[in-house]
Design a protein around this motif. Structure first.
Motif, PDB file in Angstrom:
ATOM      1  N   PRO A   1       0.797  -1.227   0.000  1.00 17.08           N
ATOM      2  CA  PRO A   1       0.000   0.000   0.000  1.00 17.08           C
ATOM      3  C   PRO A   1       0.835   1.286   0.000  1.00 17.08           C
ATOM      4  CG  PRO A   1      -0.111  -1.087   2.133  1.00 17.08           C
ATOM      5  CD  PRO A   1       0.600  -2.023   1.200  1.00 17.08           C
ATOM      6  N   ASP A   2       2.084   1.188   0.410  1.00 19.96           N
ATOM      7  CA  ASP A   2       2.916   2.386   0.486  1.00 19.96           C
ATOM      8  C   ASP A   2       3.753   2.630  -0.765  1.00 19.96           C
ATOM      9  OD1 ASP A   2       4.415   0.104   1.041  1.00 19.96           O
ATOM     10  OD2 ASP A   2       5.788   1.165   2.379  1.00 19.96           O
ATOM     11  N   TRP A   3       3.572   1.814  -1.796  1.00 18.58           N
ATOM     12  CA  TRP A   3       4.311   2.034  -3.036  1.00 18.58           C
ATOM     13  C   TRP A   3       3.850   3.314  -3.710  1.00 18.58           C
ATOM     14  CZ3 TRP A   3       5.279  -2.826  -6.522  1.00 18.58           C
ATOM     15  CH2 TRP A   3       6.224  -3.657  -5.899  1.00 18.58           C
ATOM     16  N   SER A   4       4.780   3.978  -4.375  1.00 16.35           N
ATOM     17  CA  SER A   4       4.438   5.167  -5.156  1.00 16.35           C
ATOM     18  C   SER A   4       3.800   4.728  -6.472  1.00 16.35           C
ATOM     19  CB  SER A   4       5.706   5.976  -5.452  1.00 16.35           C
ATOM     20  OG  SER A   4       6.535   5.276  -6.369  1.00 16.35           O
ATOM     21  N   GLN A   5       3.181   5.687  -7.141  1.00 19.07           N
ATOM     22  CA  GLN A   5       2.599   5.374  -8.453  1.00 19.07           C
ATOM     23  C   GLN A   5       3.684   4.917  -9.426  1.00 19.07           C
ATOM     24  OE1 GLN A   5      -0.080   8.250 -10.129  1.00 19.07           O
ATOM     25  NE2 GLN A   5      -1.206   8.497  -8.213  1.00 19.07           N
ATOM     26  N   ARG A   6       4.857   5.480  -9.292  1.00 21.63           N
ATOM     27  CA  ARG A   6       5.969   5.076 -10.167  1.00 21.63           C
ATOM     28  C   ARG A   6       6.364   3.624  -9.893  1.00 21.63           C
ATOM     29  NH1 ARG A   6       8.573   8.075 -13.326  1.00 21.63           N
ATOM     30  NH2 ARG A   6       8.089  10.005 -12.240  1.00 21.63           N
TER      31      ARG A   6
ATOM     32  N   GLY B   1     -14.748   4.203  -5.100  1.00 14.47           N
ATOM     33  CA  GLY B   1     -14.752   3.879  -3.683  1.00 14.47           C
ATOM     34  C   GLY B   1     -14.072   2.552  -3.374  1.00 14.47           C
ATOM     35  N   GLN B   2     -13.257   2.061  -4.299  1.00 18.11           N
ATOM     36  CA  GLN B   2     -12.586   0.782  -4.088  1.00 18.11           C
ATOM     37  C   GLN B   2     -11.187   0.937  -3.496  1.00 18.11           C
ATOM     38  OE1 GLN B   2     -12.877  -1.065  -7.958  1.00 18.11           O
ATOM     39  NE2 GLN B   2     -15.011  -1.606  -7.646  1.00 18.11           N
ATOM     40  N   VAL B   3     -10.657   2.153  -3.580  1.00 15.11           N
ATOM     41  CA  VAL B   3      -9.341   2.454  -3.008  1.00 15.11           C
ATOM     42  C   VAL B   3      -9.449   3.761  -2.238  1.00 15.11           C
ATOM     43  CG1 VAL B   3      -6.939   3.097  -3.557  1.00 15.11           C
ATOM     44  CG2 VAL B   3      -8.046   1.239  -4.803  1.00 15.11           C
ATOM     45  N   LYS B   4      -8.831   3.781  -1.068  1.00 14.00           N
ATOM     46  CA  LYS B   4      -8.772   4.991  -0.244  1.00 14.00           C
ATOM     47  C   LYS B   4      -7.323   5.452  -0.222  1.00 14.00           C
ATOM     48  CE  LYS B   4      -9.604   6.571   4.437  1.00 14.00           C
ATOM     49  NZ  LYS B   4      -9.927   6.173   5.807  1.00 14.00           N
ATOM     50  N   VAL B   5      -7.116   6.764  -0.295  1.00 12.96           N
ATOM     51  CA  VAL B   5      -5.771   7.320  -0.298  1.00 12.96           C
ATOM     52  C   VAL B   5      -5.517   7.962   1.066  1.00 12.96           C
ATOM     53  CG1 VAL B   5      -4.182   8.930  -1.421  1.00 12.96           C
ATOM     54  CG2 VAL B   5      -5.970   7.809  -2.767  1.00 12.96           C
ATOM     55  N   ASN B   6      -4.447   7.536   1.709  1.00 13.79           N
ATOM     56  CA  ASN B   6      -4.035   8.121   2.992  1.00 13.79           C
ATOM     57  C   ASN B   6      -2.690   8.805   2.819  1.00 13.79           C
ATOM     58  OD1 ASN B   6      -6.251   7.124   4.340  1.00 13.79           O
ATOM     59  ND2 ASN B   6      -5.190   5.333   5.143  1.00 13.79           N
ATOM     60  N   ASN B   7      -2.513   9.935   3.472  1.00 16.30           N
ATOM     61  CA  ASN B   7      -1.225  10.636   3.457  1.00 16.30           C
ATOM     62  C   ASN B   7      -0.346  10.106   4.580  1.00 16.30           C
ATOM     63  OD1 ASN B   7      -2.131  12.380   1.445  1.00 16.30           O
ATOM     64  ND2 ASN B   7      -2.914  13.845   2.913  1.00 16.30           N
ATOM     65  N   PHE B   8       0.942  10.061   4.340  1.00 19.43           N
ATOM     66  CA  PHE B   8       1.889   9.770   5.413  1.00 19.43           C
ATOM     67  C   PHE B   8       3.225  10.404   5.051  1.00 19.43           C
ATOM     68  CE2 PHE B   8       2.715   6.267   2.509  1.00 19.43           C
ATOM     69  CZ  PHE B   8       4.074   6.038   2.614  1.00 19.43           C
TER      70      PHE B   8
ATOM     71  N   ALA C   1       7.119  10.055   4.492  1.00 24.26           N
ATOM     72  CA  ALA C   1       8.161   9.065   4.216  1.00 24.26           C
ATOM     73  C   ALA C   1       9.391   9.422   5.047  1.00 24.26           C
ATOM     74  CB  ALA C   1       8.497   9.069   2.725  1.00 24.26           C
ATOM     75  N   SER C   2      10.328   8.517   5.124  1.00 25.25           N
ATOM     76  CA  SER C   2      11.512   8.734   5.956  1.00 25.25           C
ATOM     77  C   SER C   2      12.321   9.948   5.507  1.00 25.25           C
ATOM     78  CB  SER C   2      12.392   7.490   5.945  1.00 25.25           C
ATOM     79  OG  SER C   2      12.777   7.183   4.633  1.00 25.25           O
ATOM     80  N   ASP C   3      12.244  10.320   4.239  1.00 25.42           N
ATOM     81  CA  ASP C   3      12.994  11.484   3.759  1.00 25.42           C
ATOM     82  C   ASP C   3      12.212  12.778   3.982  1.00 25.42           C
ATOM     83  OD1 ASP C   3      11.058  11.200   1.838  1.00 25.42           O
ATOM     84  OD2 ASP C   3      12.436  10.865   0.173  1.00 25.42           O
ATOM     85  N   ASN C   4      11.168  12.706   4.829  1.00 26.48           N
ATOM     86  CA  ASN C   4      10.374  13.863   5.242  1.00 26.48           C
ATOM     87  C   ASN C   4       9.499  14.447   4.134  1.00 26.48           C
ATOM     88  OD1 ASN C   4       9.861  14.741   7.764  1.00 26.48           O
ATOM     89  ND2 ASN C   4      11.421  16.356   7.785  1.00 26.48           N
ATOM     90  N   LYS C   5       9.274  13.703   3.082  1.00 31.95           N
ATOM     91  CA  LYS C   5       8.365  14.141   2.025  1.00 31.95           C
ATOM     92  C   LYS C   5       7.027  13.472   2.232  1.00 31.95           C
ATOM     93  CE  LYS C   5      11.797  14.947  -1.548  1.00 31.95           C
ATOM     94  NZ  LYS C   5      12.257  14.561  -2.868  1.00 31.95           N
ATOM     95  N   LEU C   6       5.979  14.156   1.846  1.00 33.99           N
ATOM     96  CA  LEU C   6       4.644  13.599   1.961  1.00 33.99           C
ATOM     97  C   LEU C   6       4.445  12.519   0.899  1.00 33.99           C
ATOM     98  CD1 LEU C   6       2.088  14.010   3.647  1.00 33.99           C
ATOM     99  CD2 LEU C   6       1.270  15.553   1.886  1.00 33.99           C
ATOM    100  N   ARG C   7       3.953  11.361   1.321  1.00 30.58           N
ATOM    101  CA  ARG C   7       3.682  10.257   0.406  1.00 30.58           C
ATOM    102  C   ARG C   7       2.246   9.806   0.622  1.00 30.58           C
ATOM    103  NH1 ARG C   7       8.264   6.745  -1.169  1.00 30.58           N
ATOM    104  NH2 ARG C   7       6.565   5.538  -2.019  1.00 30.58           N
ATOM    105  N   TYR C   8       1.829   8.868  -0.190  1.00 29.24           N
ATOM    106  CA  TYR C   8       0.470   8.354  -0.096  1.00 29.24           C
ATOM    107  C   TYR C   8       0.489   6.845   0.118  1.00 29.24           C
ATOM    108  CZ  TYR C   8      -0.638  12.849  -2.144  1.00 29.24           C
ATOM    109  OH  TYR C   8      -0.744  14.199  -2.384  1.00 29.24           O
ATOM    110  N   ALA C   9      -0.536   6.376   0.794  1.00 28.43           N
ATOM    111  CA  ALA C   9      -0.769   4.940   0.920  1.00 28.43           C
ATOM    112  C   ALA C   9      -2.100   4.665   0.238  1.00 28.43           C
ATOM    113  CB  ALA C   9      -0.815   4.518   2.382  1.00 28.43           C
ATOM    114  N   TYR C  10      -2.130   3.643  -0.577  1.00 25.83           N
ATOM    115  CA  TYR C  10      -3.337   3.274  -1.304  1.00 25.83           C
ATOM    116  C   TYR C  10      -3.906   2.012  -0.654  1.00 25.83           C
ATOM    117  CZ  TYR C  10      -1.366   6.519  -4.655  1.00 25.83           C
ATOM    118  OH  TYR C  10      -0.840   7.634  -5.243  1.00 25.83           O
ATOM    119  N   ILE C  11      -5.056   2.154  -0.006  1.00 28.50           N
ATOM    120  CA  ILE C  11      -5.655   1.077   0.763  1.00 28.50           C
ATOM    121  C   ILE C  11      -6.927   0.601   0.069  1.00 28.50           C
ATOM    122  CG2 ILE C  11      -6.538   0.419   3.041  1.00 28.50           C
ATOM    123  CD1 ILE C  11      -3.647   1.501   3.108  1.00 28.50           C
ATOM    124  N   LEU C  12      -7.050  -0.720  -0.107  1.00 28.90           N
ATOM    125  CA  LEU C  12      -8.293  -1.261  -0.654  1.00 28.90           C
ATOM    126  C   LEU C  12      -9.396  -1.124   0.394  1.00 28.90           C
ATOM    127  CD1 LEU C  12      -7.272  -4.593  -2.448  1.00 28.90           C
ATOM    128  CD2 LEU C  12      -7.630  -2.353  -3.445  1.00 28.90           C
TER     129      LEU C  12
END
Length: 121
Positions: free
Chosen positions: A21-26, A50-57, A59-70
């Motif tokens: 879930p924490d993978w980037s789109q790339r 409504g099949q995927v929810k996006v959560n912000n978190f 990352a260790s390098d202090n940049k905002l990333r997304y988690a994609y949760i089913l």
């Protein structure tokens, strides 16, 4: 109705999200072998359905990333897609077996061909 190839990519994307879930789109695009734009398009469609929810978190390098949760409906959709994926793959498998058998007959190979041959096993 969507094409089987599109359906397969969506199915594979949902499987990846479930496992990573924490993978980037790339990361997802690279794993699927599709463009970043296609990945973004599919993810947006899954979020809209409504099949995927996006959560912000962070990352260790202090940049905002997304988690994609089913979501629960995403898990249900993935289960349906799994059944469709298996049906298509079994059909492809049976067609491939028939084609191999026809080619073996064409070149004179049979079931009795020895080990290491291309014969049907």
């Amino acid at each position: 109705m969507s094409k089987p190839v599109d359906e397969d990519v969506r199915f594979r994307l949902m499987r990846l999200l479930e496992q990573n879930p924490d993978w980037s789109q790339r990361d997802i695009a690279d794993a699927l072998g599709v463009s970043l734009g296609a990945t973004n398009y599919i993810l947006k469609a899954l979020v809209e359905k409504g099949q995927v929810k996006v959560n912000n978190f962070r990352a260790s390098d202090n940049k905002l990333r997304y988690a994609y949760i089913l979501t629960p409906s995403g898990i249900e959709a993935k289960a349906r897609m799994t059944a469709g994926f298996l049906r298509r793959k079994y059909a492809e498998y049976e067609a491939l077996k028939s084609e191999i058998h026809a080619l073996e007959e064409e070149i004179g190979l049979g079931v009795d061909a020895g080990p290491g041959s291309v014969a049907k096993r």
